[in-house]
Design a protein around this motif. Structure first.
Motif, PDB file in Angstrom:
ATOM      1  N   LEU A  97      -1.153   4.047 -11.512  1.00 27.11           N
ATOM      2  CA  LEU A  97      -1.305   5.508 -11.532  1.00 27.11           C
ATOM      3  C   LEU A  97      -1.274   6.054 -10.102  1.00 27.11           C
ATOM      4  N   ALA A  98      -2.041   5.406  -9.216  1.00 26.20           N
ATOM      5  CA  ALA A  98      -2.154   5.893  -7.833  1.00 26.20           C
ATOM      6  C   ALA A  98      -0.793   5.876  -7.132  1.00 26.20           C
TER       7      ALA A  98
ATOM      8  N   ALA B 231      -5.515   9.144   8.798  1.00 28.13           N
ATOM      9  CA  ALA B 231      -4.872   8.329   7.761  1.00 28.13           C
ATOM     10  C   ALA B 231      -3.868   9.134   6.935  1.00 28.13           C
ATOM     11  N   GLY B 232      -3.467  10.291   7.451  1.00 36.05           N
ATOM     12  CA  GLY B 232      -2.610  11.203   6.681  1.00 36.05           C
ATOM     13  C   GLY B 232      -1.229  10.666   6.316  1.00 36.05           C
ATOM     14  N   TYR B 233      -0.798   9.571   6.944  1.00 32.78           N
ATOM     15  CA  TYR B 233       0.532   9.014   6.634  1.00 32.78           C
ATOM     16  C   TYR B 233       0.418   7.735   5.793  1.00 32.78           C
ATOM     17  N   ILE B 234      -0.797   7.423   5.359  1.00 33.78           N
ATOM     18  CA  ILE B 234      -1.001   6.242   4.494  1.00 33.78           C
ATOM     19  C   ILE B 234      -1.146   6.734   3.064  1.00 33.78           C
ATOM     20  N   THR B 235      -0.240   6.353   2.189  1.00 31.45           N
ATOM     21  CA  THR B 235      -0.385   6.764   0.785  1.00 31.45           C
ATOM     22  C   THR B 235       0.240   5.739  -0.162  1.00 31.45           C
ATOM     23  N   GLY B 236      -0.295   5.688  -1.378  1.00 31.58           N
ATOM     24  CA  GLY B 236       0.207   4.759  -2.398  1.00 31.58           C
ATOM     25  C   GLY B 236      -0.178   3.313  -2.132  1.00 31.58           C
ATOM     26  N   ASN B 237      -1.190   3.120  -1.283  1.00 30.21           N
ATOM     27  CA  ASN B 237      -1.561   1.774  -0.855  1.00 30.21           C
ATOM     28  C   ASN B 237      -2.893   1.294  -1.437  1.00 30.21           C
ATOM     29  N   THR B 238      -3.072  -0.012  -1.380  1.00 33.23           N
ATOM     30  CA  THR B 238      -4.350  -0.609  -1.768  1.00 33.23           C
ATOM     31  C   THR B 238      -4.854  -1.437  -0.591  1.00 33.23           C
TER      32      THR B 238
END
Ligand code: NAD
Length: 262
Positions: free
Chosen positions: A167-168, A244-251
């Motif tokens: 989902l994330a 952290a604005g450029y980190i997305t869709g990560n675990t």
């Protein structure tokens, strides 16, 4: 490092104890307005009082059972009314019941589905539209190392937490253009009530004491110790930060090296 979070409004779910509580504290320490929720009023009051004394902010608390859609709606309504916005949503939940596949009934699956996956769906659904309007948002889901390496006797966690990860990742692609990031933290063995309860449960079926089980868990970690809730919380605060604005869709796995895969 100043994480640029002063004045941001954060809602942390399932946060009267353990990892959720540590996250609420960490965000309060960064100058966020913080809202906490869980099922138990006394625990919430005690946690809110502790946060107020330590960080000189007045947290909002809401009694909310993550199984109940109405409670979730009410919580978001109260927080929006008090803070005027929700910039940061941390989706934490109580851990689903332990058990092997052979142990689980239909209602165990339904309950874990509601608690682990649907609570994330419901809170996120209510919070994202306003983040889109304001073109800023952080959604951080607390999952488990079980999304990287399934854990014996935790069939429900192993199954539904991977749904949260899917989902994330999908949602992160949809909302990235609105400056909203969606990420997950996967904690390893962390010393909280949940870990203690799991050790007691395993002790009953294995004939080994829960103290020995906890000690064995620590030995399985390359760091040779269990995690501290504050160590999970620090990673959450970083993901919430401006930096952290450029980190997305990560675990991000916070496990002292427990996961064996690359
Ligand atoms: P915990 O049991 O110490 O705290 C759980 C919090 O969730 C408490 O505030 C509790 O009141 C609240 N809660 C439980 N059921 C709820 C419900 N139905 N509605 C609303 N609130 C509810 O747990 P923890 O160790 O802090 O774990 C938090 C999450 O992280 C869990 O999902 C757990 O499975 C996961 N996790 C924990 C560890 C660990 O080692 N502690 C490792 C990996 C993943």
């Amino acid at each position: 490092m100043d994480l640029g979070l002063k004045g941001k409004a954060a809602l942390v779910t399932a946060s009267s104890k353990g990892i959720g509580k540590a996250i609420a504290e960490s965000l309060a320490a960064e100058g966020c307005q913080v809202a906490i929720c869980s099922r138990n009023k006394e625990d919430l009051i005690s946690t809110a009082t502790e946060i107020k004394e330590k960080y000189s902010i007045e947290p909002i608390w809401c009694v909310c059972d993550l199984h109940k859609t109405k409670d979730i709606e009410k919580t978001v309504e109260v927080v929006n009314k008090q803070f005027g916005k929700i910039d940061i949503l941390v989706n934490n939940c109580g851990g689903p019941a332990p058990g092997y596949f052979r142990d689980l009934e239909d209602e165990d699956w339904t309950s874990a589905f509601e608690q682990v996956l649907m609570s994330v769906v419901r809170f996120t659904t209510l919070v994202v539209p306003d983040m889109i309007v304001r073109e800023w948002g952080r959604i951080i889901n607390i999952t488990s190392v079980s999304v990287k390496q399934p854990i014996d006797n935790l069939m429900l966690s192993n199954s539904f937490r991977s749904g949260v990860i899917g989902l994330a990742k999908s949602l992160s692609n949809e909302v990235a253009k609105f400056n909203i990031t969606v990420n997950n933290i996967a904690p390893g063995y962390t010393l909280t009530n949940r870990l203690y309860d799991l050790a007691v449960h395993r002790a009953k079926t294995s004939g080994v004491s829960h103290e020995e089980i906890i000690s064995e868990m620590a030995k399985a970690v390359p760091m040779n110790r269990l995690g501290r809730p504050e160590e999970i919380a620090a990673a959450v605060s970083f993901l919430a930060s401006q930096q952290a604005g450029y980190i997305t869709g990560n675990t991000i796995v916070v496990d002292g090296g427990w996961v064996k895969g690359i």
